[in-house]
Enzyme design. Structure first.
Site, mmCIF file in Angstrom:
data_model
loop_
_atom_site.group_PDB
_atom_site.id
_atom_site.type_symbol
_atom_site.label_atom_id
_atom_site.label_comp_id
_atom_site.label_asym_id
_atom_site.label_seq_id
_atom_site.Cartn_x
_atom_site.Cartn_y
_atom_site.Cartn_z
ATOM 1 N N HIS A 232 -34.287 4.066 26.530
ATOM 2 C CA HIS A 232 -33.145 3.153 26.343
ATOM 3 C C HIS A 232 -32.094 3.913 25.548
ATOM 4 O O HIS A 232 -32.079 3.899 24.323
ATOM 5 C CB HIS A 232 -33.605 1.875 25.618
ATOM 6 C CG HIS A 232 -32.527 0.826 25.511
ATOM 7 N ND1 HIS A 232 -32.807 -0.520 25.411
ATOM 8 C CD2 HIS A 232 -31.179 0.930 25.490
ATOM 9 C CE1 HIS A 232 -31.672 -1.198 25.327
ATOM 10 N NE2 HIS A 232 -30.667 -0.338 25.369
ATOM 11 N N HIS B 220 -27.931 4.992 26.008
ATOM 12 C CA HIS B 220 -26.656 5.012 26.742
ATOM 13 C C HIS B 220 -26.005 6.343 26.401
ATOM 14 O O HIS B 220 -25.659 6.579 25.233
ATOM 15 C CB HIS B 220 -25.770 3.850 26.300
ATOM 16 C CG HIS B 220 -26.404 2.508 26.501
ATOM 17 N ND1 HIS B 220 -26.151 1.734 27.609
ATOM 18 C CD2 HIS B 220 -27.315 1.828 25.754
ATOM 19 C CE1 HIS B 220 -26.869 0.612 27.526
ATOM 20 N NE2 HIS B 220 -27.582 0.638 26.411
ATOM 21 N N HIS C 208 -30.998 -5.114 30.571
ATOM 22 C CA HIS C 208 -30.908 -5.622 29.205
ATOM 23 C C HIS C 208 -31.056 -7.140 29.284
ATOM 24 O O HIS C 208 -30.353 -7.803 30.065
ATOM 25 C CB HIS C 208 -29.539 -5.324 28.603
ATOM 26 C CG HIS C 208 -29.321 -3.906 28.164
ATOM 27 N ND1 HIS C 208 -29.494 -2.832 28.989
ATOM 28 C CD2 HIS C 208 -28.929 -3.407 26.961
ATOM 29 C CE1 HIS C 208 -29.214 -1.725 28.310
ATOM 30 N NE2 HIS C 208 -28.868 -2.041 27.074
ATOM 31 N N GLU D 39 -31.439 -9.604 24.138
ATOM 32 C CA GLU D 39 -30.914 -8.880 22.965
ATOM 33 C C GLU D 39 -30.193 -9.920 22.112
ATOM 34 O O GLU D 39 -30.659 -10.269 21.033
ATOM 35 C CB GLU D 39 -29.965 -7.754 23.396
ATOM 36 C CG GLU D 39 -29.352 -6.988 22.224
ATOM 37 C CD GLU D 39 -28.299 -5.948 22.660
ATOM 38 O OE1 GLU D 39 -27.793 -6.023 23.801
ATOM 39 O OE2 GLU D 39 -27.967 -5.069 21.825
ATOM 40 N N ASP E 103 -30.808 3.547 21.717
ATOM 41 C CA ASP E 103 -29.706 2.757 22.290
ATOM 42 C C ASP E 103 -28.387 3.538 22.278
ATOM 43 O O ASP E 103 -28.050 4.157 23.280
ATOM 44 C CB ASP E 103 -29.582 1.413 21.552
ATOM 45 C CG ASP E 103 -28.974 0.312 22.405
ATOM 46 O OD1 ASP E 103 -28.703 0.545 23.588
ATOM 47 O OD2 ASP E 103 -28.780 -0.801 21.870
ATOM 48 N N ASP E 104 -27.651 3.464 21.192
ATOM 49 C CA ASP E 104 -26.347 4.155 21.069
ATOM 50 C C ASP E 104 -26.340 4.883 19.724
ATOM 51 O O ASP E 104 -25.696 4.442 18.766
ATOM 52 C CB ASP E 104 -25.202 3.132 21.119
ATOM 53 C CG ASP E 104 -25.203 2.355 22.421
ATOM 54 O OD1 ASP E 104 -24.751 2.910 23.444
ATOM 55 O OD2 ASP E 104 -25.689 1.213 22.424
HETATM 56 N N1 HPA Z 1 -26.383 -3.925 24.873
HETATM 57 C C1 HPA Z 1 -25.602 -4.164 25.909
HETATM 58 N N2 HPA Z 1 -24.774 -3.263 26.409
HETATM 59 C C2 HPA Z 1 -24.743 -2.055 25.858
HETATM 60 C C3 HPA Z 1 -25.530 -1.747 24.777
HETATM 61 C C4 HPA Z 1 -26.408 -2.738 24.258
HETATM 62 O O1 HPA Z 1 -27.167 -2.560 23.279
HETATM 63 N N3 HPA Z 1 -25.249 -0.473 24.462
HETATM 64 C C5 HPA Z 1 -24.343 -0.019 25.331
HETATM 65 N N4 HPA Z 1 -24.023 -0.983 26.186
HETATM 66 ZN ZN ZN Z 2 -28.671 -0.767 25.391
#
Ligand code: HPA
Ligand code: ZN
Length: 332
Positions: free
Chosen positions: A13, A15, A193, A196, A274-275
């Site tokens: 996971h 991006h 996703h 969340e 994630d990011d």
């Molecule tokens: N959630 C949804 N979209 C996203 C995320 C996330 O954590 N990171 C980058 N795009």
């Molecule tokens: Zn994500």
């Protein structure tokens, strides 16, 4: 505590645009003649104080305007892959958002070419495996997602799967049932996703209507005992991102994270970043955060094994990586 950066693991996971560090964003913007709407690197970093998913997405999409050429995407990928390799990542499945790049005038082929070049470099230099997961930006029209599938169809063999990201609440997975059916026909793996910021019901929709093989985040599943039992029984993995959840306030703080409850319920949980440029930590920091919650070496090695099991690597690669993890655990 043993060094968790040496624990072999997969990142599932991630991006790739979320690995864009402010320094690289400004240098690419300069090279491409793009004006970023921030005074300088410090001004940009000062905005990394998010209140929810949307507040992050606004900044994230804004920084993505710096990315224009295949070379940009290759450099972005190599910078991440080098860092990930140093933190024990042996296999990576990388999300990217073609609809956002298209809006910036960058065709999907340019993005795929650049990212694949980066993955080839990582295969040669670090013996890393992996692939690309095209993400559908769920707050754009369904017709835009359908057009994207048409565009990538001739290159489906160069892509691992399809995912679903961006603003969650108000954009239920069921909107994209037809898109995911078509992706399955193209031979793509399916992930999304869900859960969340959105409810457990979105996780059920992703499972039943999109037929996903993994759920990204999925932490709100803890609100629905039947769903937790289903995920555990069918071994549907969750790609959990602890530091992301804290930074986007999906959980009040790390101590309140439902990770322990999910693991104890028998769910196949994996740990991811994630990011990482935006959320204060790459994958090693996320494993360290999990260790700080009281997970011991055996449990951390199990989470790493889960990441291999949950990956779309082939059976031989999975067996080799699981053997690496067990050797690590035996000597830890
Ligand atoms: N959630 C949804 N979209 C996203 C995320 C996330 O954590 N990171 C980058 N795009
Ligand atoms: Zn994500």
């Amino acid at each position: 505590m043993t060094d968790l950066r040496t624990l072999p693991k997969a990142e599932l996971h991630l991006h790739i645009e979320g690995t864009l560090e402010p320094e690289l964003a400004f240098s690419l913007a300069r090279r491409n003649g793009v004006l970023l709407p921030f005074a300088d690197i410090d001004d940009l970093r000062a905005r990394y104080d998010f209140t929810d998913l949307q507040s992050f997405l606004d900044l994230y999409y804004s920084c993505m305007t710096a990315l224009r050429t295949a070379r940009d995407f290759e450099e972005l990928a190599v910078a991440y892959l080098e860092r990930a390799a140093a933190e024990g990542v042996r296999h990576v499945e990388m999300f990217f958002d073609p609809q956002v790049h298209a809006a910036n005038g960058v065709p999907v082929d340019v993005v795929i070419d650049g990212l694949r070049a980066g993955l080839r470099t990582a295969a040669d230099r670090f013996d890393m495996t992996g692939g690309l997961i095209v993400c559908i930006v769920r707050d754009q029209p369904v017709t835009s997602a359908e057009a994207l599938l048409d565009e990538i169809a001739p290159r489906a063999h160069e892509i691992l799967g399809i995912g679903l990201d961006s603003a969650e609440v108000g954009y239920p997975p069921s909107l994209f049932e037809g898109v995911f059916r078509r992706a399955a026909e193209l031979g793509l793996h399916r992930v999304a996703h869900a859960g969340e910021e959105g409810p457990a019901a979105y996780v059920w929709e992703a499972l039943r209507e999109l037929e996903v093989e993994r759920v990204d985040h999925g932490i709100r599943s803890v609100d629905d005992p039947d769903l937790i039992a289903h995920l555990a029984e069918h071994r549907v993995p969750l790609t959990v991102c602890p530091l992301s959840n804290v930074r986007l306030r999906a959980v009040p703080d790390l101590a309140a994270h439902p990770l322990r409850r999910l693991v104890e319920a028998g769910v196949v949980v994996t740990i991811n970043s994630d990011d990482p440029s935006y959320f204060g930590g790459y994958i090693g920091d996320n494993y360290a955060a999990v260790a700080s919650l009281g997970f011991d070496t055996t449990e951390l090695a199990q989470l790493a094994e889960n990441s291999i099991e949950a990956s779309f690597a082939d059976a031989a690669r999975k067996a080799a990586l699981i053997a690496e993890i067990r050797a690590w655990a035996a000597s830890a």
